[in-house]
Design an enzyme around this catalytic site. Structure first.
Site, PDB file in Angstrom:
ATOM      1  N   GLY A 163      27.079  19.731 -20.553  1.00 46.42           N
ATOM      2  CA  GLY A 163      27.093  20.322 -19.220  1.00 46.42           C
ATOM      3  C   GLY A 163      28.101  19.604 -18.367  1.00 46.42           C
ATOM      4  O   GLY A 163      28.824  18.731 -18.851  1.00 46.42           O
ATOM      5  N   LYS A 223      19.274  14.894 -19.572  1.00 51.04           N
ATOM      6  CA  LYS A 223      20.699  14.912 -19.228  1.00 51.04           C
ATOM      7  C   LYS A 223      21.172  13.474 -19.196  1.00 51.04           C
ATOM      8  O   LYS A 223      20.602  12.654 -18.487  1.00 51.04           O
ATOM      9  CB  LYS A 223      20.893  15.539 -17.851  1.00 51.04           C
ATOM     10  CG  LYS A 223      20.686  17.020 -17.897  1.00 51.04           C
ATOM     11  CD  LYS A 223      21.215  17.655 -16.636  1.00 51.04           C
ATOM     12  CE  LYS A 223      21.189  19.162 -16.816  1.00 51.04           C
ATOM     13  NZ  LYS A 223      22.483  19.777 -16.698  1.00 51.04           N
ATOM     14  N   ASP A 242      25.680  25.851  -7.232  1.00 50.73           N
ATOM     15  CA  ASP A 242      26.360  26.340  -8.432  1.00 50.73           C
ATOM     16  C   ASP A 242      25.491  27.391  -9.114  1.00 50.73           C
ATOM     17  O   ASP A 242      25.274  27.341 -10.319  1.00 50.73           O
ATOM     18  CB  ASP A 242      26.659  25.158  -9.367  1.00 50.73           C
ATOM     19  CG  ASP A 242      27.591  25.554 -10.493  1.00 50.73           C
ATOM     20  OD1 ASP A 242      28.286  26.584 -10.362  1.00 50.73           O
ATOM     21  OD2 ASP A 242      27.622  24.860 -11.531  1.00 50.73           O
TER      22      ASP A 242
END
Lengths: 191, 951
Positions: free
Chosen positions: B92, B112, B213
């Protein structure tokens, strides 16, 4: 101006070496004047992106038609080189302004480009690219196209005439190389 | 003999095929003969990362940070802290994403891994802070952030380093566009899913988190069919310092231009909820049309940005005719270029989507007569048949009022989001229905009457409203709350639309009565009612103390709105109001301090400019300020705070609102009354006039009054011709629409004439006003009548006190004075004005009579005034009664000797009386009746005040 470039590009595409040699200065000049014009209209504090400039220059010089592959390639290679030269030249000029133990980061942007890379980074990248060229010309070329012409990896692959998979591997190599190389060079500034 | 060394490219390619764990062994074997090359490759692999989407700036920073921290990047080994790595989910923007198992609680998570360049100590702190906020976002539609942390882990080369990570809910599902395609969702299904998405986004907005986003790739539908939004606030986590900027340090762009709002691509202003609303609009467009509003995926960024900023997207209806109508409108509103023209909240977008699904009229849509007609047609065919007949004028007027009712629900909707209780929603829904019902009923009566068999009959809005007034009580019998809503609606049409606030008063009163007995309506309705009543009663002459109970009620409602969104702010407002609202407010300094405190809290709360609470807070402040302002407590020093605050909000919240107009009006008006900073007054008035022209009807009071205020300011600046023109225009406009406000504009004209000796307009306006008797509402109400009289005397006095003015001006003042004295024959000041006015007009006998009377009235109070006796001297002199004149002059002289220091005005009168020379010449020549006009002295414009200060 635009007509000249188009003519130069298609002449170069047909193998005219003299025309090819004249592309770079023409693109260089165009990029410079374009940047100067943009900066005038850009409010203070905002930045110009080199890649956006290249694309704009492309639209102005080559037009929105679809010129042949060779012309495109010539343009983007030339633009990437020109952009790199311009950035490095700017960085050197800025660096020469800071003498002695002045460690303050000078932004490139204020006078001309509005770019925000620290001087040292631009110069370090420039030198690292030089070393990468010796190890893997393809990796260096794809870096140029991506960073200074703003192309995507598949676009770069097409222009370079290699497969996307190869381009991605070269790109990965370039990233690893630049990271490791610049770790060494940036040691100079981060005492 | 060594074999020729393989190229670095080749070796690197080969190495990538080898699992990280086996690389050391492979390197040792493959490059046994080339130790240099082996070291080089080993180093390269140490710096390799699978994420190839690295902007050059990140690369540069990465190199530097890596050095500073001694960190490395690379694929993690089998375990990170409490998480066991199960697989790779992909790369990502922020680094790689892994699937992992958490030990306790036992669950699958998406992990993440944060790029090392984020890992400076300061960056870590900030990252944690932000992640804490994200962790608080708990909504079924938002992928939950579980934890942020760091753990010792091993790099690919076997060296340990600290890895920062973010553990999030693992979503198994697919992106929304893919989901819609694969399940062949209908248009309605797609709309319904998007409404869910909006709900989730709005929840985050309420917690102050903007996504930044939003795109199909971040909006998942899980296997159970529920929406799950990923990566909330992550864009900000990754770009903490780039509040308004999209660029990393080398000018690379983050985000996806196709879903970026115009303000986002040009990086011009801080992003707020409305940028997300825009992105939601793009996603909605894409889901419905199967393509992007602007296809900019292939375009270079500069081109993409230009198109997003400048071009209008292809309307949905042009892409697919089935999308004509409401959906087209909703999407267009979400995609407006100007943030303030979009839905202000994702909730408002969701509301409209749901209204579309239930065939309700949507809120989006600028004033469009046709649209309203079409909407109504679905509900009442007969009605529309009538509408479509010849009553275009009537229809236009009526439709706008309907629209007004619809829009008035906006504040309520905002509040609803804040409260969000089922009971409240139900009640609000009922009330909106009642309101719509009342509106429709009023229309139907009008149309029934109008058509009445004769479709060409002329018919006015006023007639229609009268008709409604006559029928409401009978029609809504037994349904008191509906009846209340009908009265309210009628009141609102009169007050806010026709701007006849006095006429609206009985309607609002009736509505309030019914509500008090049968339950109160929603707060937005109450705000309109209380403020409408206050305005109307104020116009009728109620004074500030009489209005105070209503003010307190209004503020109570406003406080509820504030508390619903921010308890801290509500407390600050409470404290401020406690100081301002008592009959004896706190000292100026204290009020200033508390006001500053409240404004600071408001600032810190970061409520969007158009939030209900922000509106309510300012409204409470202004309401309370009018209260203390009317009691003369706001002094220039504390008033400056309001003027400064206006400057601040003008910059921060560029959008205009009715409330902003009120603020501008108060500031401009107060500055003008204090004759301060005329240049600034002109600027504020221009903004106000401009804003009002867009928001209100062209003959609105605010515009008319602003023209007058601006005229006064021009006069101060010496631009007399422009000033006069504006003052006259303002007076004409107010005369037409706001008879109760004409006093202000006439007063401005007189002040102007007083300073410039240009009397024509002032005299005419004063005359016209003087001939109007007090309205019936004033009679019998002593206090109010007294105020009415004083204001009129205040107009006449500055005209008559100086000699040498045109007789038209004196005559107008005399009529005014007669009118005033008729209602207050015992007021010494008023009778004095009357006497002086008569003297100025040449009515010497009448003057003497009045002046003797006023001297006597004054004497009853133990007062003996030069203003009476000086004019008695002059009147006797004109009449040739020398002895009386001498006696009177002697008295004036003794008064002057005993009452020093004299007021400026008394000096003028004294000097005027002393121009009399004895013995009196029969020709009366020396008597200064119509001597040469006074020479206007502009230098004293700023200091020359009328005797009676106006409120």
């Amino acid at each position: 101006m635009s007509a000249d470039i188009t003519a130069l590009l298609s002449a170069a595409a047909k193998g005219d070496g003299v025309a090819a040699a004249r592309i770079l200065p023409a693109v260089y000049k165009e990029l410079r004047s374009l940047a100067a014009a943009r900066m005038k209209r850009t409010p203070p504090g905002q930045t110009l992106q080199p890649t956006a400039l290249v694309h704009e220059a492309y639209l102005r010089l080559v037009g929105s038609g679809s010129p042949d592959w060779e012309s495109r390639a010539h343009f983007f290679f030339a633009a990437a080189r020109a952009m790199r030269d311009i950035l490095v030249e700017q960085a050197r000029r800025r660096a020469s302004l800071k003498r002695g133990g002045d460690r303050q980061r000078v932004k490139l942007g204020d006078e001309f480009w509005g770019l925000e890379s620290p001087v040292e980074d631009v110069l370090a990248l420039h030198e690292a690219l030089g070393r990468l060229e010796a190890e893997s010309p393809e990796a260096a070329q794809i870096t140029l196209l991506r960073y200074f012409s703003g192309l995507t990896t598949p676009e770069a692959a097409e222009l370079m005439g290699i497969s996307v998979a190869t381009a991605e591997r070269r790109w990965r190599l370039a990233l690893a190389f630049l990271r490791s190389d610049m770790e060494g060079t940036s040691a100079r500034e981060d005492v | 003999m060594n074999a020729p060394p393989p190229s670095l490219e080749q070796l690197f390619d080969e190495a990538l095929e080898i699992p990280a764990a086996d690389r050391s062994a492979w390197l040792a074997e493959r490059l046994a003969d080339h130790p240099d090359l082996r070291a080089k490759l080993e180093r390269l692999l140490d710096f390799d990362a699978p994420d190839l989407d690295v902007p050059v700036g990140d690369l540069l920073v990465s190199a530097r940070r890596a050095l500073e921290n001694g960190d490395e990047t690379g694929e993690p080994s089998g375990r990170i802290g409490a998480y066991e790595i199960v697989g790779n989910l992909g790369a990502g923007g922020m680094g790689i994403v892994l699937e992992a198992r958490q030990d306790r609680p036992q669950r699958s998570v998406a992990l993440k891994l944060i790029r090392p360049e984020l890992a400076t100590r300061e960056a870590r702190r900030r990252f944690e802070r932000e992640a804490q906020i994200l962790a608080k976002l708990q909504h079924p539609g938002i992928a939950q952030v579980y934890e942020v942390g760091e753990a010792e882990t091993l790099g690919p080369s076997g060296r340990p380093y600290r890895q920062s990570y973010l553990a999030m809910e693992l979503i198994r599902g697919e992106p929304i566009d893919q989901y819609a395609r694969r399940h062949a969702l209908t248009i309605e299904d797609r709309v319904s899913v998007m409404a869910q998405v909006c709900d989730a986004v709005h929840h985050a907005h309420l917690h102050g988190v903007v996504h930044r986003d939003l795109k199909p790739g971040n909006i998942f539908v899980n296997n159970a069919g529920y929406v799950k939004i990923l990566d909330f606030g992550v864009a900000r986590l990754m770009q903490p310092n780039a509040e308004a900027s999209l660029y990393t340090c080398a000018g690379q762009i983050i985000g996806t231009p196709a879903y970026m709002s115009p303000e986002q691509v040009c990086g011009s202003s801080p992003l707020d909820a409305r940028s997300d609303v825009y992105a939601l609009g793009v996603v909605l467009y894409e889901l419905l049309a199967g393509r992007l509003p602007y296809d900019v995926r292939e375009a270079p960024f500069s081109e993409a940005a230009r198109r997003i900023r400048e071009e209008e997207p292809t309307r949905l209806s042009r892409v697919d005719a089935r999308l004509r109508g409401d959906l087209d409108t909703i999407v267009a509103k979400a995609l407006e270029k100007e943030p303030h023209r979009r839905y202000t909240t994702a909730a408002a977008l969701a509301d409209d989507l749901r209204r579309y699904l239930t065939f309700e009229p949507i809120a989006a849509r600028p004033v469009s007569t046709w649209y309203q007609i079409v909407k109504f047609s679905k509900r009442n065919r007969r009605f529309v048949a009538a509408l479509l007949s010849a009553f275009v004028l009537l229809v236009a007027a009526v439709v706008v009022t309907v629209l007004l009712a619809v829009q008035s629900a906006r504040i309520a909707r905002d509040a609803r989001r804040a409260w969000d209780t089922e009971a409240f929603q139900r009640r609000l829904a009922e009330e909106n229905l009642a309101r719509a019902d009342a509106m429709q009923q009023i229309l139907l009566w009008g149309l029934g009457f109008a058509s009445g068999g004769d479709e060409t009959k002329e018919f006015t809005t006023a007639q229609m409203l009268d008709l409604a007034e006559a029928r409401i009580a009978a029609h809504f019998a037994g349904r008191p709350r509906d009846e209340a809503m009908a009265w309210y609606t009628l009141g609102k049409i009169h007050a806010h639309h026709l701007r006849d606030t006095i006429r609206a008063v009985p309607y609002f009163e009736r509505a309030l009565e019914l509500w008090t007995a049968h339950g109160m309506p929603d707060d937005a309705t109450l705000v309109w009612t209380y403020s409408g009543l206050m305005f109307g009663r104020g116009q009728m002459g109620y004074d500030q103390i009489e209005l105070h109970p209503l003010r307190l009620e209004l503020i109570k409602v406003l406080q509820r709105q504030i508390r619903a969104e921010s308890a801290v702010l509500a407390d600050a407002v409470d404290e401020m109001l406690a100081a301002m609202l008592p009959l004896e407010p706190a000292p100026d300094d204290e009020i200033r301090r508390l006001t500053a405190q409240m404004l600071a809290t408001l600032e810190a709360s970061q409520l969007p400019c158009d939030s209900a609470a922000r509106y309510a807070a300012y409204n409470a402040l202004m309401t309370a300020s009018t209260w203390i302002g009317n009691r003369g407590i706001i002094r220039p020093s504390s008033f400056n705070a309001y003027a400064t605050e206006l400057d601040t909000i003008e910059v921060r919240c560029p959008e205009d609102s009715e409330f902003r107009m009120l603020w501008r009006w108060l500031v401009a008006r107060n500055l003008a009354i204090k004759r301060r900073d005329p240049q600034k007054v002109v600027e504020i008035c221009d903004r106000m006039i401009d804003g009002c022209r867009r928001l209100m009807r062209p003959d609105d009071f605010f515009i008319s009054d602003a023209l007058g205020i601006k005229g006064s300011a021009f006069a101060q600046l010496g631009r007399l011709d422009e000033a006069e023109r504006l003052l006259i225009e303002s007076n004409e406009r107010l005369k037409q629409r706001e008879p109760t406000r004409v006093l202000d504009s006439v007063s401005r004209l007189i002040t102007f004439a007083d300073h410039t000796e240009r009397w024509d307009a002032a005299a005419a306006a004063l005359r016209e006003l003087a001939e109007q008797p007090p309205s019936e509402t004033l009679l019998g109400r002593e206090e109010r009548l007294a105020r009415w009289l004083k204001l009129r005397n205040d107009l006449a006095w500055p005209v008559v006190r100086a000699a040498g003015r045109p007789s038209a001006a004196y005559e107008a003042a005399a009529v005014m004075a007669d009118q005033v004295v008729r209602h207050a024959p015992d007021n010494a000041d008023y009778v004095n004005t009357q006497g002086v006015a008569r003297y100025r007009t040449g009515d010497n006998d009448g003057a003497l009579e009045a002046l003797k009377q006023s001297a006597m009235l004054a004497a009853e109070k133990g007062d003996d005034r030069i203003a009476d006796w000086a004019f008695i001297v002059l009147a006797y002199a004109r009449l040739g009664q020398e002895t009386s004149a001498r006696d009177a002059l002697a008295h004036v002289d003794s008064l002057a000797a005993s009452s020093a220091p004299l007021s400026e005005e008394d000096c003028v009168f004294l000097n005027e009386a002393r121009t009399i020379r004895f013995p009196l010449d029969q020709s009366r020549e020396p008597i200064p009746e119509l001597s040469e006009p006074r020479n206007p002295d502009r230098a004293d414009l700023a200091t020359n005040q009328p005797r009676h200060d106006k409120q």
